[in-house]
Design a protein around this motif. Structure first.
Motif, PDB file in Angstrom:
ATOM      1  N   ASP A 186       0.824  -1.205   0.000  1.00  0.00           N
ATOM      2  CA  ASP A 186       0.000   0.000   0.000  1.00  0.00           C
ATOM      3  C   ASP A 186       0.865   1.264   0.000  1.00  0.00           C
ATOM      4  OD1 ASP A 186       0.867  -0.665   2.540  1.00  0.00           O
ATOM      5  OD2 ASP A 186      -1.087  -0.518   3.505  1.00  0.00           O
ATOM      6  N   TYR A 187       1.749   1.408   0.977  1.00  0.00           N
ATOM      7  CA  TYR A 187       2.613   2.595   1.033  1.00  0.00           C
ATOM      8  C   TYR A 187       4.035   2.175   0.690  1.00  0.00           C
ATOM      9  CZ  TYR A 187      -1.176   4.964   3.511  1.00  0.00           C
ATOM     10  OH  TYR A 187      -2.371   5.518   3.857  1.00  0.00           O
ATOM     11  N   ASN A 188       4.529   2.600  -0.490  1.00  0.00           N
ATOM     12  CA  ASN A 188       5.833   2.103  -0.914  1.00  0.00           C
ATOM     13  C   ASN A 188       7.000   2.910  -0.352  1.00  0.00           C
ATOM     14  OD1 ASN A 188       6.188   4.395  -2.755  1.00  0.00           O
ATOM     15  ND2 ASN A 188       4.696   3.357  -4.079  1.00  0.00           N
ATOM     16  N   CYS A 189       6.717   3.932   0.451  1.00  0.00           N
ATOM     17  CA  CYS A 189       7.807   4.672   1.097  1.00  0.00           C
ATOM     18  C   CYS A 189       7.804   4.478   2.615  1.00  0.00           C
ATOM     19  CB  CYS A 189       7.728   6.158   0.755  1.00  0.00           C
ATOM     20  SG  CYS A 189       8.260   6.509  -0.945  1.00  0.00           S
ATOM     21  N   TYR A 190       7.069   3.492   3.088  1.00  0.00           N
ATOM     22  CA  TYR A 190       7.114   3.081   4.487  1.00  0.00           C
ATOM     23  C   TYR A 190       7.550   1.620   4.529  1.00  0.00           C
ATOM     24  CZ  TYR A 190       4.322   7.229   5.625  1.00  0.00           C
ATOM     25  OH  TYR A 190       3.873   8.515   5.763  1.00  0.00           O
ATOM     26  N   CYS A 191       8.584   1.350   5.275  1.00  0.00           N
ATOM     27  CA  CYS A 191       9.069  -0.020   5.358  1.00  0.00           C
ATOM     28  C   CYS A 191       8.257  -0.832   6.351  1.00  0.00           C
ATOM     29  CB  CYS A 191      10.543  -0.032   5.760  1.00  0.00           C
ATOM     30  SG  CYS A 191      11.250  -1.681   5.900  1.00  0.00           S
ATOM     31  N   PHE A 192       8.125  -0.343   7.578  1.00  0.00           N
ATOM     32  CA  PHE A 192       7.531  -1.143   8.643  1.00  0.00           C
ATOM     33  C   PHE A 192       6.046  -0.874   8.849  1.00  0.00           C
ATOM     34  CE2 PHE A 192      12.069  -0.714   9.606  1.00  0.00           C
ATOM     35  CZ  PHE A 192      12.415  -2.061   9.537  1.00  0.00           C
ATOM     36  N   ALA A 193       5.522   0.196   8.260  1.00  0.00           N
ATOM     37  CA  ALA A 193       4.094   0.499   8.389  1.00  0.00           C
ATOM     38  C   ALA A 193       3.280  -0.062   7.232  1.00  0.00           C
ATOM     39  CB  ALA A 193       3.884   2.008   8.483  1.00  0.00           C
ATOM     40  N   ALA A 194       3.952  -0.469   6.153  1.00  0.00           N
ATOM     41  CA  ALA A 194       3.256  -0.944   4.962  1.00  0.00           C
ATOM     42  C   ALA A 194       2.866  -2.416   5.105  1.00  0.00           C
ATOM     43  CB  ALA A 194       4.146  -0.759   3.734  1.00  0.00           C
ATOM     44  N   LYS A 195       1.989  -2.860   4.183  1.00  0.00           N
ATOM     45  CA  LYS A 195       1.621  -4.268   4.088  1.00  0.00           C
ATOM     46  C   LYS A 195       1.472  -4.642   2.619  1.00  0.00           C
ATOM     47  CE  LYS A 195      -0.819  -5.115   8.448  1.00  0.00           C
ATOM     48  NZ  LYS A 195      -2.123  -5.520   9.064  1.00  0.00           N
TER      49      LYS A 195
END
Length: 816
Positions: free
Chosen positions: A554-563
């Motif tokens: 979903d968010y390609n600029c978040y490593c640990f918050a994305a899924k």
């Protein structure tokens, strides 16, 4: 089903008069794809029919001595009988859902926004068999006239004479753990989420027979404080008598946390999704079975004290930079970055997810353009602020000619970008084969992955994105002379790259699903797991798709918050549904190649042979650069997913809580792993956790002030030319994709490749964030619909149903 028996899928939150408050909410959540166990509602009309069939007039009992007459009324209701046709409908509906079931009262004055009516009518659990079901429904009807329920209605100002009762029949969840969640803490800071959890069925908590675990979290699911309850007993199914029974919890389980940090985080995310859908804080009953979340009930919280809400003032922000309204290019840059990073980074995600954007900063620094405080400045408290956008020219400027020559060397860039992508992919596969297990090994693995992410993205900028900016301008210049509506994005037709391939495969899946109307209807209203069980051939096709594309996040600029889709298959189904709904196909690769060929022939006929040869070479470069852009992004999304696994493994190995590790910067985490202890960082972690609410509030305040305007006009950047008129549909997340109808104007905060299927439905697109090179602009041009981006506040100035004209040529949106 009839007016008397309604499936959850036929009910919405407005249907309180038909389904009661509880039933209306269950129907609303089912439509919103929230994981609600299946079921039906015996409508309030059925209650009236039952009372009439048995000649029971409430007023005949209610006017006499209340305590005596209410008991007589309840007895009459329990001893009544159902009309044959109604009884047949109820039993038929019961047989269509899983057994056993829960039978829950749902009064037409229940679960309203100003009064919850919680516990005023009865619920019967583990109901198995038609006779037991029918008697439970009668008992629910009778409970409407319990002394407590009548008194509550009178004290709440509701007319008891006119209230009716619907009954919910719902599949039982034999939960491993269950509890209650308030998405806004009614007894503390309203920004917190409050969870109670215990073993077995939720009745143990609701009835107050146990001291449950208590977790207070922030709105990212990070635990701020917790209390491990005694949990002496639990409520479970009774095998002997149906219903439920109370049994002791084993001693070794009583002192243990009921929920893992990961389960808490997932539950909070689901709760906030529900709160977002309803638009206000919610009281939610939930359960976990085999690690899957089920939402059993949800109602508005009616007890939040206004004085409990944390309000940040200027005094709280003292010492932090004061944000001023941004204009021109600065405003555009903020909105472009906000599309990628709509929430403030945690320190660890700043150093991993933010490392993507920092590669561009590193390259600029090498050519002598140094950003004063970086693209993502963050202080030691974990508080992110807006960049100053001050640029300093350094001695690196003397290397600019060398870099310029490199960026313009098409043959070298094509070779180097291909070699780098291959090398990074191989290095990633080797990393996954190492299988680190100890704390030190996991720390070293994360350190290596951080460096690999950097190389993946650095080479992408150096050998593809920067060169593409140059070549795209030159290609566009040629195309504009032939047709002013053409630009470099038109030469991407017929190209095989990850996003286009995903869309083509989604289109094939949608066509297959639409070949069977019953299957299409099932996909529209059921979960991924239910779909693959019901339709095995479709399940095989979905599995094949996921093997190839399940690392899309979903968010390609978040490593640990994305899924990724692999981690959240329900989000994938939310993406697929609009494609099924639209029925519109996507051009095949062959069709795209033909269109590309026609375009190239058109250029060939319009320019000299030498100019065409030069143009053809640049087009080849643009197409290759775009392929590298997409492939490298998918690679780092896969690398991010693996980093999440490493972090989860590290939490178990240390042991540590995930939210504690997120509060560390990368170097601090590596140091803790080398020492195999967080002892040196406990105070730092607690300080940053305490500052997190301030960090979030400051980020929101900074964005609001930077993007504030005095005008009510909606003006942004022209992303895709043309005009379109239609009704506004505001979509906040993939969970709301199914809101959009054919011909609507899609209005949203951001988009990414996952949102592409919506463009098959939308007549036009309006986005708060982004820019001319963002996803929404590229895809809108591909689908030939107008788009206005970087409006800053369209989602707050517009509402669902507004009629607007989108002018993608001027970058304006006008209410009409």
């Amino acid at each position: 089903m009839s007016q008397y028996v309604l499936g959850f899928d036929k009910i919405r939150k407005e249907d309180v008069a038909i389904a009661g408050g509880k039933g209306a909410n269950l129907g609303e959540m089912t439509a919103a794809r929230i994981p609600v166990p299946g079921g039906v509602v015996i409508s309030a009309d059925a209650y009236e029919l039952y009372m009439k069939h048995n000649n029971i007039n409430v007023l005949d009992y209610y006017k006499a001595d209340r305590s005596r007459s209410l008991e007589e009324l309840r007895t009459s209701i329990r001893n009544g009988s159902f009309p044959d046709s109604l009884q047949e409908e109820i039993v038929e509906a019961y047989n269509s859902i899983g057994h056993p079931v829960a039978v829950r009262s749902s009064a037409t004055a229940e679960d309203l926004e100003d009064a919850s009516f919680a516990g005023q009518q009865e619920t019967y659990l583990n109901v198995d068999g038609a006779m037991m079901l029918l008697q439970s429904i009668k008992d629910c009807y009778a409970s409407l006239w319990g002394d407590r329920a009548v008194s509550y209605r009178i004290n709440s100002g509701y007319d008891s004479d006119s209230v009716k009762l619907a009954v919910v029949i719902q599949e039982m969840v034999n939960s491993d753990i269950s509890g209650v969640m308030f998405t806004s803490d009614p007894s503390g800071d309203a920004d917190n989420v409050h969870i109670n959890a215990s073993y077995g069925l939720g009745e143990a908590i609701v009835s107050g027979i146990v001291s449950p675990d208590e977790y207070i979290t922030d709105r990212y699911g990070c635990i701020k404080c917790q209390h491990i309850g005694d949990k002496k007993d639990q409520i479970v199914y009774s095998l002997e008598s149906h219903g439920t029974c109370r049994i002791p919890v084993p001693d070794n389980m009583r002192t243990r946390k009921v929920m893992s940090d990961e389960q808490v985080s997932r539950l909070v995310a689901e709760g906030l999704n529900i709160e977002k859908h309803y638009g206000h804080p919610m009281d939610i009953e939930w359960a976990f079975k085999d690690d899957k979340i089920y939402i059993l009930q949800a109602r508005a919280i009616t007890t939040i004290s206004k004085c409990s809400e944390k309000k940040f003032t200027d005094a709280d922000f003292e010492g932090l930079p004061v944000t001023k309204p941004a204009k021109g290019k600065m405003r555009e840059n903020i909105l472009f970055n906000l599309e990628k990073t709509p929430t403030p980074y945690y320190p660890l995600d700043h150093d991993f997810g933010g490392f993507v954007g920092q590669q561009k900063e590193i390259l600029f620094d090498q050519i002598g353009l140094k950003f004063g405080d970086g693209l993502y400045p963050i202080d030691d408290n974990g508080i992110t602020r807006l960049p100053s956008n001050k640029i300093k020219i350094t001695k690196g400027i003397f290397s600019l000619p060398r870099y310029w020559k490199m960026i313009c060397d098409i043959d070298n860039n094509i070779t180097k970008s291909e070699e780098s992508l291959k090398a990074c992919t191989q290095a990633f596969h080797k990393e996954k084969e190492l299988r680190p297990a100890t704390v030190k090994e996991l720390g070293l693995a994360l350190e290596r992955m951080h460096d690999l992410i950097g190389k993946t993205v650095y080479d992408r900028f150096l050998y593809a994105l920067f060169p593409n900016a140059i070549e795209s301008m030159k290609v566009t210049k040629v195309l504009k002379k032939i047709d002013k509506n053409l630009n470099s994005f038109d030469v991407l037709e017929g190209l095989s790259y990850i996003t286009a391939d995903i869309n083509r495969e989604l289109s094939l899946l949608a066509a297959y699903i639409n070949s069977d109307p019953e299957m299409a209807a099932y996909v529209d209203s059921h979960s991924y797991e239910e779909i693959v069980i019901r339709y095995s051939e479709l399940g095989t096709k979905l599995s094949t798709f996921m093997v190839n594309y399940d690392s899309k996040s979903d968010y390609n600029c978040y490593c640990f918050a994305a899924k990724t889709w692999r981690e959240d298959k329900e989000r994938f189904i939310s993406v697929l549904r609009p494609m099924v709904k639209s029925g519109a196909g996507v051009a095949t690769l062959e069709e795209g190649e033909k269109s590309f060929g026609k375009l190239m022939n058109k250029v060939k006929a319009s320019v000299s042979a030498s100019k065409y040869a030069d143009f053809e070479k640049r087009v080849k470069a643009v197409r290759h650069y775009h392929y590298i852009r997409e492939a490298s992004q998918y690679l780092w999304e896969s690398e991010f997913e693996y980093c999440r696994k490493l972090l989860d493994d590290l939490c178990k190995a240390m042991p540590a809580q995930r939210q504690d590790l997120l509060m560390l910067f990368a170097d601090e985490l590596y140091d803790a792993c080398r020492k195999e202890s967080l002892d040196d960082y406990e105070d730092i972690i607690e300080r940053r956790k305490a500052k997190r609410p301030l960090a979030e509030a400051y980020f929101v305040r900074s964005m609001e002030r930077a993007l504030s305007t005095d005008s009510d006009d909606i003006v942004g950047i022209a992303g895709s030319t043309g005009q379109a008129t239609g009704k506004v549909c505001i979509v906040n997340s993939p969970a709301e994709f199914n809101k959009l109808c054919k011909g609507d104007i899609l209005v949203c905060t951001y988009t990414d490749p996952e949102w592409t299927p919506l463009f098959t439905l939308a007549a036009g697109v309006v986005v708060d964030t982004g820019g001319t090179l963002s996803h929404a602009a590229i895809v809108a041009r591909e689908y030939n619909i107008p788009a206005v981006l970087a409006t800053g506040d369209a989602t707050s100035k517009l509402k669902d149903g507004d009629k607007v004209m989108v002018d993608g040529t001027s970058g304006k949106v006008v209410k009409i």
